[in-house]
Design a protein around this motif. Sequence first.
Motif, short mmCIF file in Angstrom:
data_model
loop_
_atom_site.label_atom_id
_atom_site.label_comp_id
_atom_site.label_asym_id
_atom_site.label_seq_id
_atom_site.Cartn_x
_atom_site.Cartn_y
_atom_site.Cartn_z
N LEU A 1 0.83 -1.24 0.00
CA LEU A 1 -0.15 -0.13 -0.17
C LEU A 1 1.02 1.20 0.00
CD1 LEU A 1 -2.59 -1.08 2.62
CD2 LEU A 1 -3.05 -0.89 0.27
N ALA A 2 0.39 2.18 -0.87
CA ALA A 2 1.28 3.60 -0.83
C ALA A 2 0.25 4.66 -1.18
CB ALA A 2 2.31 3.34 -2.00
N ILE A 3 0.75 5.93 -0.89
CA ILE A 3 0.02 7.03 -1.07
C ILE A 3 0.39 7.81 -2.55
CG2 ILE A 3 -0.49 9.38 -0.18
CD1 ILE A 3 -0.07 8.22 2.54
N ASP A 4 -0.52 7.88 -3.15
CA ASP A 4 -0.54 8.74 -4.55
C ASP A 4 -1.11 10.09 -4.62
OD1 ASP A 4 0.17 9.51 -7.23
OD2 ASP A 4 -1.07 8.08 -8.03
N GLY A 5 -0.53 11.08 -4.49
CA GLY A 5 -0.97 12.56 -4.70
C GLY A 5 -1.93 12.88 -3.22
N HIS A 6 -2.92 13.91 -3.74
CA HIS A 6 -3.79 14.39 -2.73
C HIS A 6 -5.10 14.50 -2.87
CE1 HIS A 6 -3.60 16.61 1.36
NE2 HIS A 6 -4.73 17.10 0.90
N ALA A 7 -6.21 14.18 -2.03
CA ALA A 7 -7.52 14.11 -2.33
C ALA A 7 -8.14 14.92 -1.39
CB ALA A 7 -8.33 12.94 -2.51
N ILE A 8 -9.50 15.40 -1.86
CA ILE A 8 -10.00 16.57 -1.00
C ILE A 8 -11.69 16.21 -1.32
CG2 ILE A 8 -10.84 18.82 -0.07
CD1 ILE A 8 -8.13 19.64 -1.21
N GLU A 9 -12.51 16.06 -0.26
CA GLU A 9 -13.75 15.97 -0.58
C GLU A 9 -14.57 16.99 0.07
OE1 GLU A 9 -15.70 11.77 0.20
OE2 GLU A 9 -16.99 12.88 1.94
N ALA A 10 -15.70 17.46 -0.43
CA ALA A 10 -16.41 18.36 -0.03
C ALA A 10 -18.08 17.95 -0.09
CB ALA A 10 -16.57 19.80 -0.68
N ARG A 11 -18.58 18.15 1.08
CA ARG A 11 -19.98 17.39 1.13
C ARG A 11 -20.99 18.51 0.78
NH1 ARG A 11 -20.45 13.78 6.78
NH2 ARG A 11 -18.23 12.77 6.52
N ILE A 12 -21.73 18.25 -0.25
CA ILE A 12 -22.76 19.20 -0.73
C ILE A 12 -24.14 19.02 -0.10
CG2 ILE A 12 -23.87 20.21 -2.89
CD1 ILE A 12 -20.81 20.23 -2.83
N TYR A 13 -24.57 19.98 0.63
CA TYR A 13 -25.66 19.86 1.59
C TYR A 13 -27.05 20.66 1.20
CZ TYR A 13 -23.95 16.50 5.08
OH TYR A 13 -23.45 15.39 5.82
N ALA A 14 -27.97 20.29 1.35
CA ALA A 14 -29.32 21.33 1.15
C ALA A 14 -29.40 21.78 2.57
CB ALA A 14 -30.60 20.34 0.78
N GLU A 15 -28.71 23.12 2.77
CA GLU A 15 -28.90 23.78 4.10
C GLU A 15 -28.45 25.13 3.84
OE1 GLU A 15 -25.72 21.68 6.50
OE2 GLU A 15 -24.05 22.82 5.46
N GLU B 1 -1.83 21.72 -3.12
CA GLU B 1 -1.99 22.89 -3.68
C GLU B 1 -2.82 22.75 -4.99
OE1 GLU B 1 0.83 22.91 -0.68
OE2 GLU B 1 0.75 21.70 -2.86
N LEU B 2 -2.39 21.72 -5.90
CA LEU B 2 -3.25 21.35 -7.01
C LEU B 2 -4.48 20.93 -6.83
CD1 LEU B 2 -0.30 19.69 -9.14
CD2 LEU B 2 -1.38 22.26 -9.51
N ALA B 3 -4.77 19.77 -5.83
CA ALA B 3 -6.15 19.49 -5.65
C ALA B 3 -6.95 20.59 -4.95
CB ALA B 3 -5.90 18.51 -4.40
N LEU B 4 -6.51 21.63 -4.12
CA LEU B 4 -7.17 22.74 -3.78
C LEU B 4 -7.54 23.36 -4.98
CD1 LEU B 4 -5.71 24.36 -0.37
CD2 LEU B 4 -8.13 23.92 -1.01
N ALA B 5 -6.67 23.78 -5.90
CA ALA B 5 -7.19 24.65 -7.17
C ALA B 5 -8.27 23.78 -7.88
CB ALA B 5 -5.95 24.66 -7.96
N ARG B 6 -8.28 22.31 -7.93
CA ARG B 6 -9.16 21.49 -8.67
C ARG B 6 -10.51 21.80 -7.79
NH1 ARG B 6 -7.87 18.96 -13.52
NH2 ARG B 6 -5.75 18.55 -13.58
#
Length: 686
Positions: free
Chosen positions: A347-361, A417-422
């Motif tokens: 197992l190894a890490i490749d890059g960076h990921a970010i998740e945002a939860r889109i809510y009806a709120e 930094e690139l994931a944030l821009a995405r």
Amino acid sequence: MPVGLPRQARPRLETRMTAMFTKILIANRGEIACRVIKTARRMGIATVAVYSEADANARHVRMADEAVLIGPAAARESYLRADRILQAAKDTGAQAVHPGYGFLSENEDFAEACAAAGIAFIGPPASAIRAMGLKSAAKALMEKAGVPLTPGYHGDNQDPDFLAGQAERIGYPVLIKASAGGGGKGMRRVDQPQDFVAALASCQREATNAFGDAHVLVEKYVLKPRHIEIQVFGDTQGNVVYLFERDCSVQRRHQKVLEEAPAPGMTPERRAAMGQAAVDAAKAVGYVGAGTVEFIANQDGSFYFMEMNTRLQVEHPVTEMITGLDLVEWQLRVAAGQPLPLTQEQLAIDGHAIEARIYAEDPDKGFLPSTGRLVHLAPPAESEHVRVDTGVEQGDEITPHYDPMIAKLIVWDASRELALARMRKALAQYRVVGVANNVEFLARLAACPAFSRADLDTGLIEREHAFLFPGSAAVPDEAWLLAALAELLHEQAAQARRAAVPSPWDAFDGWRLNGQATRALRLRRGDDERGITVLAAPGGGWHLALEGGAPVFARGELGANGKVHAQLGERRLHAAVIITGERRHVFLDGHTHALTRVDTLHRGGQGEDAHGGLRAPMPGKVIALLVAPGATVDKGTPLLVMEAMKMEHTLAAPAAGVVKGFRCAPGEQVADGVELVEFEAAAVAA
């Protein structure tokens, strides 16, 4: 698999199964049900969906091979009815049940009932769920296993005076937590002794309503804590691995808003230590399947065990994105008795990921949930870098019966930094009309300097309140002009459709015998009303002039999903204008401007605004009345408590005044907008 290996070059696991299920039932709804169906379909496994009356036309029902109605809208009469779910599995010949998350996913009785019925439970054994299900018992078990714990009281004595004494012993601030809880429900931070009893009562009510168990524990509240969790996986052969960490520090009301992997600033040594602690925790309970061990981490790098979620987590996609693995596929393999597909060393890490939860709120109203039909729903296009997990589509309803999540937006790139821009770009492309939503709030969060530089802790949203809640900004001139241009383009398109045979009388160029015709459009947002003068331009297009402004040449064309490709003067814009009734929702530069077209021929009566009452901000159930009729109260005094979408919401006095009476009673279900409190504001001295 070396770190940095291109994603397209990652080895795929063989998808042809041996000793695998041929049909599974998903005992859940929403995006997780859709997620499981997608993986099962890729693996050649048939799926059965279950649904309540409220979900008869839901996306997961439409996607599955079969679907079975299990009861009314209320979860306790449908998704929490183990007997009906098991009967559906038997009737359809399903060999296994995937519980998703929430509902029965961490219910040991359900896991045991599946085993007794000869149906595989795609999750840990009931003994592991039981061991980790009560936070107090789990902490005692972790203490024996040598896993570091947060200072606090985790025992059985639930006497309010005793618990208040324990809080004094631990030292304020403290955190009250439902022992059987999760998802931020039944959890309160308390900073002062005089607030403890009321916070305890609220926690216990919420815990009883959400989990059927009022038991709580009291812990030291770690100042500027980070919330870091470790994804673990075990198989029936005794193997356990960790698939690295996720940072879930950005939260509101103790519920996660943004998650990312790997955690910023994580050193290899700290990752190994936390990973080993998580593996030790899993092995201590004989864990099998996907689980998450959650830790509270200090800024100095020390960490404490918080709880273990004995299921797949909402934020699991960020782990999938940095490992290239499908964790649902792993769940199915392990539940079928197969060993883990990979070892820890592989197992190894490749890059960076970010998740945002889109809510009806509505973030500006304390994140109050919103209900209604998704009149327009256009997520960004999916790609190698962008993923959207959702359980709804355009036209679906967000109801008060279940969690108001619309989707999870996940992005990946080679660095944070690139994931944030995405993420910023993807949020700017996300368009939702029909319910209040948090897309613009998430965009501000992703652009927040503190988040960008990874200055993270669970109080970030409160700490950066001024940046994240800037107040209502003026509508830019371009938005008014785009709304007017879209209006003209739609009229032009409608005229073209009506004209079966081309005729000069159908021309939409404003020609008149004695000169060009002008017309006026009026639009409004709140108290701001603007007029736009329209003059057709020779050769096509229009000259548009805002009141008091110079004319601007405008032309454009309509695209799919409300897109408008426009030229305003020298500027070319790619925006969207969604028309719903009299509303014009302008999506421009990552912002939404809801404008209303004003009928210039209509003159309504002046009327009077309604005063003197507090109304329900959403459909829900009244839990408690907190003051007596006739009471004189200050601004901000809590008046009553409502429960909606599994959370408690307190309605407070909008000003100093008198509570003349209540128009509701505890236990009563109320509709959105119903007047609940007769309130008379105190006269203001001249």
